[in-house]
Design a protein around this motif. Structure first.
Motif, PDB file in Angstrom:
ATOM      1  N   ASN A  27       0.828  -1.211   0.000  1.00 48.65           N
ATOM      2  CA  ASN A  27       0.000   0.000   0.000  1.00 48.65           C
ATOM      3  C   ASN A  27       0.867   1.269   0.000  1.00 48.65           C
ATOM      4  O   ASN A  27       0.879   2.026   0.963  1.00 48.65           O
ATOM      5  N   PRO A  28       1.611   1.521  -1.082  1.00 45.94           N
ATOM      6  CA  PRO A  28       2.616   2.592  -1.071  1.00 45.94           C
ATOM      7  C   PRO A  28       2.032   3.982  -0.818  1.00 45.94           C
ATOM      8  O   PRO A  28       0.994   4.340  -1.382  1.00 45.94           O
ATOM      9  N   TYR A  29       2.732   4.731   0.031  1.00 47.27           N
ATOM     10  CA  TYR A  29       2.365   6.129   0.280  1.00 47.27           C
ATOM     11  C   TYR A  29       2.960   7.012  -0.809  1.00 47.27           C
ATOM     12  O   TYR A  29       2.349   7.959  -1.267  1.00 47.27           O
ATOM     13  N   ASN A  30       4.194   6.684  -1.222  1.00 45.51           N
ATOM     14  CA  ASN A  30       4.828   7.487  -2.277  1.00 45.51           C
ATOM     15  C   ASN A  30       5.521   6.585  -3.295  1.00 45.51           C
ATOM     16  O   ASN A  30       5.939   5.463  -2.989  1.00 45.51           O
ATOM     17  N   VAL A  31       5.610   7.100  -4.516  1.00 45.38           N
ATOM     18  CA  VAL A  31       6.070   6.320  -5.671  1.00 45.38           C
ATOM     19  C   VAL A  31       7.101   7.148  -6.436  1.00 45.38           C
ATOM     20  O   VAL A  31       6.955   8.366  -6.556  1.00 45.38           O
ATOM     21  N   LEU A  32       8.107   6.469  -6.982  1.00 45.29           N
ATOM     22  CA  LEU A  32       9.065   7.111  -7.882  1.00 45.29           C
ATOM     23  C   LEU A  32       9.080   6.370  -9.213  1.00 45.29           C
ATOM     24  O   LEU A  32       9.273   5.155  -9.245  1.00 45.29           O
ATOM     25  N   ASP A  33       8.877   7.114 -10.293  1.00 43.99           N
ATOM     26  CA  ASP A  33       8.875   6.564 -11.655  1.00 43.99           C
ATOM     27  C   ASP A  33      10.154   7.057 -12.336  1.00 43.99           C
ATOM     28  O   ASP A  33      10.311   8.254 -12.575  1.00 43.99           O
ATOM     29  N   LEU A 100       7.482   2.608  -3.419  1.00 43.81           N
ATOM     30  CA  LEU A 100       7.452   1.910  -4.697  1.00 43.81           C
ATOM     31  C   LEU A 100       8.329   2.668  -5.683  1.00 43.81           C
ATOM     32  O   LEU A 100       8.189   3.887  -5.836  1.00 43.81           O
ATOM     33  N   ILE A 101       9.253   1.948  -6.310  1.00 41.55           N
ATOM     34  CA  ILE A 101      10.067   2.523  -7.388  1.00 41.55           C
ATOM     35  C   ILE A 101       9.792   1.680  -8.623  1.00 41.55           C
ATOM     36  O   ILE A 101       9.884   0.446  -8.585  1.00 41.55           O
ATOM     37  N   ILE A 102       9.425   2.367  -9.694  1.00 35.65           N
ATOM     38  CA  ILE A 102       9.021   1.648 -10.906  1.00 35.65           C
ATOM     39  C   ILE A 102       9.793   2.205 -12.099  1.00 35.65           C
ATOM     40  O   ILE A 102      10.066   3.396 -12.166  1.00 35.65           O
ATOM     41  N   SER A 103      10.189   1.325 -12.999  1.00 39.62           N
ATOM     42  CA  SER A 103      10.911   1.797 -14.182  1.00 39.62           C
ATOM     43  C   SER A 103      10.717   0.835 -15.345  1.00 39.62           C
ATOM     44  O   SER A 103      10.788  -0.384 -15.186  1.00 39.62           O
ATOM     45  N   ASN A 104      10.461   1.442 -16.505  1.00 44.87           N
ATOM     46  CA  ASN A 104      10.475   0.690 -17.762  1.00 44.87           C
ATOM     47  C   ASN A 104      11.767   1.163 -18.436  1.00 44.87           C
ATOM     48  O   ASN A 104      11.746   2.080 -19.241  1.00 44.87           O
ATOM     49  N   PRO A 105      12.909   0.572 -18.031  1.00 45.11           N
ATOM     50  CA  PRO A 105      14.190   1.192 -18.391  1.00 45.11           C
ATOM     51  C   PRO A 105      14.511   1.044 -19.866  1.00 45.11           C
ATOM     52  O   PRO A 105      14.083   0.082 -20.509  1.00 45.11           O
ATOM     53  N   PRO A 106      15.261   1.997 -20.414  1.00 45.25           N
ATOM     54  CA  PRO A 106      15.683   1.866 -21.810  1.00 45.25           C
ATOM     55  C   PRO A 106      16.640   0.695 -21.929  1.00 45.25           C
ATOM     56  O   PRO A 106      17.629   0.632 -21.212  1.00 45.25           O
ATOM     57  N   PHE A 107      16.301  -0.257 -22.774  1.00 44.63           N
ATOM     58  CA  PHE A 107      17.225  -1.377 -22.928  1.00 44.63           C
ATOM     59  C   PHE A 107      17.423  -1.688 -24.385  1.00 44.63           C
ATOM     60  O   PHE A 107      16.496  -1.912 -25.111  1.00 44.63           O
ATOM     61  N   TYR A 108      18.596  -1.602 -24.833  1.00 46.01           N
ATOM     62  CA  TYR A 108      19.068  -2.302 -26.012  1.00 46.01           C
ATOM     63  C   TYR A 108      20.551  -2.440 -25.814  1.00 46.01           C
ATOM     64  O   TYR A 108      21.243  -1.460 -25.846  1.00 46.01           O
ATOM     65  N   THR A 109      20.975  -3.619 -25.497  1.00 47.74           N
ATOM     66  CA  THR A 109      22.386  -3.794 -25.225  1.00 47.74           C
ATOM     67  C   THR A 109      23.145  -4.041 -26.523  1.00 47.74           C
ATOM     68  O   THR A 109      24.351  -4.046 -26.538  1.00 47.74           O
ATOM     69  N   GLU A 110      22.417  -4.235 -27.630  1.00 46.07           N
ATOM     70  CA  GLU A 110      23.102  -4.388 -28.917  1.00 46.07           C
ATOM     71  C   GLU A 110      23.840  -3.087 -29.249  1.00 46.07           C
ATOM     72  O   GLU A 110      23.400  -2.006 -28.887  1.00 46.07           O
ATOM     73  N   ASP A 111      24.950  -3.203 -29.969  1.00 47.62           N
ATOM     74  CA  ASP A 111      25.801  -2.033 -30.199  1.00 47.62           C
ATOM     75  C   ASP A 111      25.492  -1.306 -31.495  1.00 47.62           C
ATOM     76  O   ASP A 111      26.384  -1.036 -32.266  1.00 47.62           O
ATOM     77  N   TYR A 112      24.227  -1.037 -31.754  1.00 51.33           N
ATOM     78  CA  TYR A 112      23.963  -0.249 -32.957  1.00 51.33           C
ATOM     79  C   TYR A 112      23.089   0.931 -32.572  1.00 51.33           C
ATOM     80  O   TYR A 112      22.381   0.903 -31.583  1.00 51.33           O
ATOM     81  N   LYS A 113      23.195   1.985 -33.337  1.00 50.64           N
ATOM     82  CA  LYS A 113      22.362   3.160 -33.093  1.00 50.64           C
ATOM     83  C   LYS A 113      21.699   3.576 -34.407  1.00 50.64           C
ATOM     84  O   LYS A 113      22.254   3.378 -35.467  1.00 50.64           O
ATOM     85  N   THR A 114      20.521   4.161 -34.279  1.00 50.10           N
ATOM     86  CA  THR A 114      19.808   4.595 -35.474  1.00 50.10           C
ATOM     87  C   THR A 114      20.092   6.080 -35.706  1.00 50.10           C
ATOM     88  O   THR A 114      20.845   6.700 -34.963  1.00 50.10           O
ATOM     89  N   GLU A 115      19.434   6.659 -36.689  1.00 50.95           N
ATOM     90  CA  GLU A 115      19.632   8.088 -36.974  1.00 50.95           C
ATOM     91  C   GLU A 115      18.859   8.983 -35.997  1.00 50.95           C
ATOM     92  O   GLU A 115      19.104  10.166 -35.910  1.00 50.95           O
ATOM     93  N   ASN A 116      17.893   8.399 -35.299  1.00 51.01           N
ATOM     94  CA  ASN A 116      17.029   9.202 -34.427  1.00 51.01           C
ATOM     95  C   ASN A 116      17.594   9.219 -33.001  1.00 51.01           C
ATOM     96  O   ASN A 116      17.418   8.295 -32.234  1.00 51.01           O
ATOM     97  N   THR A 117      18.273  10.318 -32.655  1.00 50.24           N
ATOM     98  CA  THR A 117      19.016  10.366 -31.391  1.00 50.24           C
ATOM     99  C   THR A 117      18.119  10.234 -30.166  1.00 50.24           C
ATOM    100  O   THR A 117      18.461   9.537 -29.224  1.00 50.24           O
TER     101      THR A 117
END
Length: 227
Positions: A27-33, A100-117
């Motif tokens: 029953n969290p009182y406070n949350v961090l996203d 409560l701490i919640i995260s949908n973290p950025p994940f792509y461990t592959e070593d490529y990048k696109t043109e869209n920074t």
């Protein structure tokens, strides 16, 4: 309705799953996203929980501004706060511990990048390494707090062992498949400071294209306008 036109990472199944699945048994009182994007997780938790304070942090300026707009136009605007900051800045001067701490973290461990920074920043793990995220959670989590994430299944073992090093232990693990015959693609993970045998299960999203399983509908029905 959540606006997302200015966010590099659009609302996807991952965010909806995490927001709907995250255990609220304390029953969290406070949350961090952490890494709020559109603010979807904070908004879902405002709807699902009795939390009085929901803080979100977002480093990308456009996403931050959109998150603030979404918070202000929601029914829960008085308890939602978005900070334009990186996690490292936020951790340097911690004001609070969070239930409560919640995260949908950025994940792509592959070593490529696109043109869209900005999309890259949202997608690549180098924008927020797991180690940094877990360290922040261990620092900012209250004694009975829960830390909840969604990550690629192939990273599950590493993530769990990184958490264990900082005395965060799995409470619940749900492995997600797109269809009954597909490989497991995602892991929903909830941790806390007590060591115990976690509840482990599996969730299948669709039986066939747009034909959702009863389990997925049951989990997410409060958050979709039409299923």
């Amino acid at each position: 309705m959540v606006n997302q036109d200015r966010c590099a990472m659009k609302i996807g199944t991952d965010g909806v799953l995490l927001g709907a699945w995250t255990p609220l048994i304390n029953n969290p009182y406070n949350v961090l996203d952490i890494g709020a994007g559109t603010g979807i997780l904070s908004l879902m938790l405002a709807q699902r929980s009795n939390a009085e304070q929901i803080d979100a942090i977002e480093i990308d300026e456009d996403a931050y501004e959109q998150c603030v707009e979404n918070f202000e136009s929601s029914p829960w605007g008085d308890k939602l706060f978005c900070f334009h900051a990186g996690l490292d800045e936020f951790v340097d001067e911690p004001e609070d511990e969070y239930d409560l701490i919640i995260s949908n973290p950025p994940f792509y461990t592959e070593d490529y990048k696109t043109e869209n920074t900005s999309r890259d920043l949202a997608r690549f793990e180098d924008a927020l390494p797991f180690e940094e995220l877990i360290k922040a959670a261990a620092l900012l989590l209250s004694d009975n707090g829960i830390f909840s994430v969604i990550i690629p299944y192939k990273e599950e073992e590493r993530f769990v062992s990184l958490c264990k090093e900082l005395d965060l232990f799995p409470l619940k693990i749900t492995r997600v498949k797109g269809t009954p015959t597909a490989e497991i693609k995602r892991s929903l993970l909830a941790f806390w400071r007590m060591e115990q045998t976690p509840l482990i299960d599996e969730l299948v999203i669709e039986i066939s294209r747009h034909n959702y399983t009863p389990e997925y509908i049951e989990l997410t029905k409060e958050f979709y306008l039409k299923m």
